[in-house]
Design an enzyme around this catalytic site. Structure first.
Site, PDB file in Angstrom:
ATOM      1  N   ASP A  12       2.899  36.106 -17.900  1.00 38.54           N
ATOM      2  CA  ASP A  12       1.945  35.268 -18.649  1.00 38.54           C
ATOM      3  C   ASP A  12       2.410  35.150 -20.102  1.00 38.54           C
ATOM      4  O   ASP A  12       1.603  35.070 -21.031  1.00 38.54           O
ATOM      5  CB  ASP A  12       0.526  35.847 -18.576  1.00 38.54           C
ATOM      6  CG  ASP A  12      -0.545  34.813 -18.915  1.00 38.54           C
ATOM      7  OD1 ASP A  12      -0.255  33.604 -18.847  1.00 38.54           O
ATOM      8  OD2 ASP A  12      -1.670  35.212 -19.259  1.00 38.54           O
ATOM      9  N   ARG A  58     -22.172  45.185  -5.362  1.00 38.13           N
ATOM     10  CA  ARG A  58     -22.927  44.330  -4.437  1.00 38.13           C
ATOM     11  C   ARG A  58     -22.232  43.000  -4.192  1.00 38.13           C
ATOM     12  O   ARG A  58     -22.403  42.410  -3.126  1.00 38.13           O
ATOM     13  CB  ARG A  58     -24.354  44.088  -4.972  1.00 38.13           C
ATOM     14  CG  ARG A  58     -25.202  45.349  -4.943  1.00 38.13           C
ATOM     15  CD  ARG A  58     -26.686  45.023  -5.048  1.00 38.13           C
ATOM     16  NE  ARG A  58     -27.442  46.262  -5.187  1.00 38.13           N
ATOM     17  CZ  ARG A  58     -27.785  46.814  -6.337  1.00 38.13           C
ATOM     18  NH1 ARG A  58     -27.451  46.208  -7.469  1.00 38.13           N
ATOM     19  NH2 ARG A  58     -28.449  47.944  -6.375  1.00 38.13           N
ATOM     20  N   GLY A  70       0.419  46.635 -20.317  1.00 40.75           N
ATOM     21  CA  GLY A  70      -0.252  47.730 -21.002  1.00 40.75           C
ATOM     22  C   GLY A  70      -1.419  47.285 -21.855  1.00 40.75           C
ATOM     23  O   GLY A  70      -2.056  48.116 -22.501  1.00 40.75           O
TER      24      GLY A  70
END
Length: 412
Positions: A300, A249, A276
């Site tokens: 990251d 929604r 992973g």
């Protein structure tokens, strides 16, 4: 003897016996002939102009031994590595950034954005002025500018960011940014939460200054995310992580991948940590199939990349490495990765089932397009910078070149 005295005395390099990634395809033959890559003064040459207009020839040849030649990788989110934490101030920040810049050459990275996680103002004020945007070379990968991830993010989705240093926009203008960061010089990207009050004017201000705005660490709904994009935001920081989960929604920030409210001619890009661990392969496939041209691979990576298991820092937090997982000590909160970019490219291809070309472009062309530098980085088009990686068919790095000069080669 100069190759083309009428044009330039600079030597010309010819890369032979290779498969060139150009125009989304690994070029094997051109008019029945194998295509070579030609480089002069750090730029990729158009061989037709070289041969017919200049009657030029190669001063040196590089036998690529059937390697793939792809654009050098660009990492837009890397917090540190090899014992260096970019969010830890020191008297010589340059030394730490330079160490990482040198080490990531072996993983095919030729340009990067050192990333600072949420920190107190004193850290930004000390770290940011110490490094200026500069090109790469034998000394290491090029510095494209800092990525400032925080402190204007959501408390609920702070992840590994320290709560006590989170900030909100009080004025909704440049004053908030200057108070936190001290300066926006040498800043390439800012990650913020678009649901924060007065964020729209900040997004607009940053974009007007040529700084990429990324949405992340956020509880924004889709409407808030779309509004930020309409004000100029163009990236999503580590999709699926530190944001509301997809709901049918209200899909939240994830919904930007298929939104019909993106301004004409604009692309929303999104970062994926394909290690992973951060993203299930099924989620990786969903994102890629929904919006393949926007996927940007990021590592990251944190301090512990390249180091053994144990305790390390990430900004103001202590991180524990357990196997391939990096957690805030005493919790199961993921806090960056210890993956390298070549590992992410390989895993992305394996997990998504994408083509070799798509995997390589997710680490090169797409980040360059996001930053608006694809005319010189991220492609092997004529006139682009000769930042290259040579890879085998399993996408292992054989050699890395910056401006046509070899800066790393795998030892036999």
């Amino acid at each position: 003897m100069p190759s083309n005295k009428s044009v330039s005395d600079a030597p010309i390099s010819q890369f032979t016996n290779c498969r060139i990634l150009r125009e989304h395809t690994l070029q094997r033959y051109l008019q029945g002939q194998r295509e070579d890559l030609w480089v002069r003064e750090g730029k990729i040459l158009d061989p037709e102009k070289l041969f017919f207009d200049e009657q030029g020839y190669a001063d040196q040849q590089v036998d690529c031994e059937a390697s793939i030649i792809a654009p050098g990788f660009i990492d837009l989110q890397i917090n540190g590595g090899y014992g260096v934490d970019f969010s830890q101030p020191s008297e010589d920040v340059t030394a730490g950034v330079s160490l990482v810049a040198k080490k990531i050459l072996e993983h095919g990275v030729t340009s990067f954005c050192p990333t600072l996680v949420t920190s107190p103002p004193a850290v930004y004020h000390k770290v940011l002025p110490q490094i200026k945007v500069h090109d790469g070379g034998p000394h290491g990968a090029g510095f494209l500018g800092f990525h400032l991830e925080g402190p204007f993010i959501s408390l609920e989705k702070k992840g590994a960011h320290p709560e006590r240093y989170l900030r909100t926009f009080r004025s909704g203008g440049i004053e908030d940014l200057i108070e936190a960061y001290g300066s926006l010089d040498n800043v390439a990207m800012v990650t913020l939460a678009p649901e924060l009050p007065r964020s729209q004017s900040v997004v607009r201000e940053l974009c007007q200054r040529g700084i990429t705005v990324s949405l992340g660490h956020s509880v924004a709904n889709l409407s808030q995310a779309e509004d930020a994009v309409q004000h100029g935001a163009s990236f999503i920081t580590h999709l699926f992580n530190a944001m509301l989960p997809f709901h049918h929604r209200d899909p939240g920030i994830v919904g930007l991948l298929t939104s019909d409210q993106i301004p004409a001619g604009r692309t929303v890009f999104y970062g994926m940590i394909a290690d992973g661990i951060h993203t299930n392969p099924a989620a990786l496939r969903i994102a890629h199939r929904a919006h393949p041209s926007g996927l940007v691979l990021v590592t990251d990576a944190i301090t512990a990349m390249g180091l053994p298991p144990g305790h390390h820092t990430l900004g103001q937090q202590v991180i524990e490495i357990q196997g391939l997982h990096a957690y805030v000590t005493g919790t199961k909160t993921l806090s960056g990765s210890i993956a390298t970019m070549d590992m992410c490219v390989q895993h992305f291809k394996q997990a998504s089932g994408c083509s070799v070309e798509e995997a390589l472009e997710a680490a090169s062309l797409h980040p360059a397009q996001l930053l608006g530098i694809s005319h010189k980085k991220g492609s092997l088009d004529y006139g682009a910078d000769a930042d290259l990686v040579l890879l085998d068919d399993a996408l292992n790095i054989r050699a890395t070149y910056i401006s046509g000069e070899e800066v790393w080669r795998k030892q036999a």
